[in-house]
Design a protein around this motif. Structure first.
Motif, PDB file in Angstrom:
ATOM      1  N   ASN A 169      17.785   0.883  -6.289  1.00  0.00           N
ATOM      2  CA  ASN A 169      17.372  -0.383  -5.665  1.00  0.00           C
ATOM      3  C   ASN A 169      15.879  -0.431  -5.349  1.00  0.00           C
ATOM      4  O   ASN A 169      15.423  -1.357  -4.692  1.00  0.00           O
ATOM      5  N   VAL A 170      15.107   0.589  -5.804  1.00  0.00           N
ATOM      6  CA  VAL A 170      13.664   0.603  -5.516  1.00  0.00           C
ATOM      7  C   VAL A 170      12.869   0.326  -6.792  1.00  0.00           C
ATOM      8  O   VAL A 170      13.112   0.964  -7.814  1.00  0.00           O
ATOM      9  N   GLU A 209       2.181   5.074 -10.532  1.00  0.00           N
ATOM     10  CA  GLU A 209       2.772   5.939 -11.569  1.00  0.00           C
ATOM     11  C   GLU A 209       3.448   7.151 -10.937  1.00  0.00           C
ATOM     12  O   GLU A 209       4.537   7.552 -11.304  1.00  0.00           O
ATOM     13  N   GLU A 210       2.753   7.783  -9.955  1.00  0.00           N
ATOM     14  CA  GLU A 210       3.332   8.958  -9.257  1.00  0.00           C
ATOM     15  C   GLU A 210       4.593   8.566  -8.497  1.00  0.00           C
ATOM     16  O   GLU A 210       5.571   9.296  -8.492  1.00  0.00           O
ATOM     17  N   ALA A 211       4.550   7.402  -7.856  1.00  0.00           N
ATOM     18  CA  ALA A 211       5.718   6.940  -7.081  1.00  0.00           C
ATOM     19  C   ALA A 211       6.913   6.806  -8.021  1.00  0.00           C
ATOM     20  O   ALA A 211       8.035   7.211  -7.674  1.00  0.00           O
ATOM     21  N   LYS A 212       6.676   6.280  -9.203  1.00  0.00           N
ATOM     22  CA  LYS A 212       7.784   6.060 -10.148  1.00  0.00           C
ATOM     23  C   LYS A 212       8.378   7.376 -10.634  1.00  0.00           C
ATOM     24  O   LYS A 212       9.552   7.449 -10.972  1.00  0.00           O
ATOM     25  N   GLY A 229       0.858  -1.189   0.000  1.00  0.00           N
ATOM     26  CA  GLY A 229       0.000   0.000   0.000  1.00  0.00           C
ATOM     27  C   GLY A 229       0.886   1.228   0.000  1.00  0.00           C
ATOM     28  O   GLY A 229       0.702   2.168   0.769  1.00  0.00           O
ATOM     29  N   CYS A 230       1.864   1.205  -0.906  1.00  0.00           N
ATOM     30  CA  CYS A 230       2.946   2.221  -0.880  1.00  0.00           C
ATOM     31  C   CYS A 230       2.472   3.603  -1.300  1.00  0.00           C
ATOM     32  O   CYS A 230       3.166   4.592  -1.054  1.00  0.00           O
ATOM     33  N   GLY A 231       1.276   3.702  -1.946  1.00  0.00           N
ATOM     34  CA  GLY A 231       0.835   5.009  -2.420  1.00  0.00           C
ATOM     35  C   GLY A 231       1.885   5.601  -3.339  1.00  0.00           C
ATOM     36  O   GLY A 231       2.426   4.922  -4.220  1.00  0.00           O
ATOM     37  N   GLY A 258       7.906  -1.464  -3.709  1.00  0.00           N
ATOM     38  CA  GLY A 258       6.675  -0.808  -3.264  1.00  0.00           C
ATOM     39  C   GLY A 258       5.530  -1.391  -4.077  1.00  0.00           C
ATOM     40  O   GLY A 258       5.625  -1.458  -5.304  1.00  0.00           O
ATOM     41  N   ILE A 259       4.472  -1.828  -3.398  1.00  0.00           N
ATOM     42  CA  ILE A 259       3.320  -2.358  -4.148  1.00  0.00           C
ATOM     43  C   ILE A 259       2.062  -1.602  -3.750  1.00  0.00           C
ATOM     44  O   ILE A 259       1.890  -1.185  -2.601  1.00  0.00           O
TER      45      ILE A 259
END
Ligand SMILES: C[S@@+](CC[C@H](N)C(=O)[O-])C[C@H]1O[C@@H](n2cnc3c(N)ncnc32)[C@H](O)[C@@H]1O
Length: 271
Positions: free
Chosen positions: A87-88, A77-80, A49-51, A68-69
């Motif tokens: 390493n993430v 998409e925002e996280a990326k 639930g990484c948001g 992160g899932i």
């Protein structure tokens, strides 16, 4: 049933802008617990639930690999897009079905997210993917948020509480787990080594405008906005006016101090 309240693109971009970084006090407690079992550099962490990746990024310096899932494509998409570490990585999937090998994970975290998961299948999946001795760390801040400003803290906190109360009719029933301090989740964890720590206070300074932005990232707010757009906008406008009047300023960039109270559950899979 899975929760689909975080799908909007605008919501995801606001999430990146306004949501808080994880509490340092909570992160320190998690690493003291992990240190009792493993030594640095740690191997593999999963943030469920990484948001938009606030907590995922925090874990990056300590692990060889972090995943992160999240069930929401827009959030992932925002996280990326955020400046990341090599390493993430991120993946769109459910916390109840994580695409990693069994017994491969040193630490699994869920920051302000576990109340949305389906408890039993989630805990079964945790047990499948954790290494023996691997740790589970679930945490959230409560909705009892204090807003401090000079000698006006009591009134500021009251205005904030009234805003949150106006959103209650749009709240998903699963938020009840958060209101109960994750008691049911804690009691369901089958591991003998587990602890639940309450009232971890974290203080963050931020402009008033960011606090108002944060309220609008609540999953209840877009539902309120869709159901009753005028009332939803009025809620923010009126609260801003009341805050500014109490603070004796006209600038939304004036800083307030926000006190968050966290609950943290730590558990470790038997060796
Ligand atoms: C309140 S946000 C928290 C995001 C971030 N961890 C943080 O600390 O700000 C909750 C997140 O959980 C995700 N979520 C809800 N149910 C999920 C599930 N069953 N599996 C994976 N993610 C889920 C939502 O899409 C959302 O991004």
């Amino acid at each position: 049933m899975v929760i689909r309240e975080f799908e909007g693109k605008q919501q995801a971009s606001d999430y990146q802008k306004f949501r808080f970084e994880p509490s340092q006090e909570v992160i320190d407690l998690i690493f003291s617990y992990l240190e009792e079992r493993f030594s640095e550099p740690y191997g593999f962490a999963v943030d469920a639930g990484c948001g938009t990746g606030q907590n995922t990024r925090t874990l990056a310096p300590y692990f060889k690999k972090v995943l992160g899932i999240d069930i929401s494509e827009a959030q992932v998409e925002e996280a990326k897009k955020a400046t990341g570490s090599p390493n993430v990585t991120y993946s769109v999937c459910q916390a109840e079905e994580v695409p990693v090998d069994e017994a491969s994970v040193d630490l699994l975290t869920a920051s302000v997210a576990a109340h949305y998961f389906t408890i039993e299948p989630f805990l079964k999946e945790v047990d499948r993917i954790l290494k023996p001795g691997g740790c589970l760390a679930i945490f959230t801040f409560s909705l009892n948020i204090e807003v401090h400003y000079k000698d006006r803290s009591e009134q500021m906190t009251q205005v904030f509480a009234e805003m949150i109360d106006s959103l209650v009719p749009y709240e998903h029933e699963k938020v009840q787990h958060l209101r109960n301090g994750y008691m049911e989740m804690y009691e369901t964890i089958p591991y003998p080594n587990k602890r639940r720590i309450e009232n971890i206070v974290t203080k963050i300074r931020m402009p008033l405008s960011r606090l108002l932005g944060f309220v609008q990232t609540s999953p209840m707010f877009p539902i309120f906005l869709e159901t009753n757009p005028e009332e939803a906008k009025e809620l923010i406008r009126t609260a801003e006016e009341r805050f500014l009047r109490l603070m004796g300023t006209s600038s939304g960039e004036t800083e307030v101090e926000v006190w968050l109270q966290y609950v943290l559950i730590l558990a470790s899979k038997p060796q």
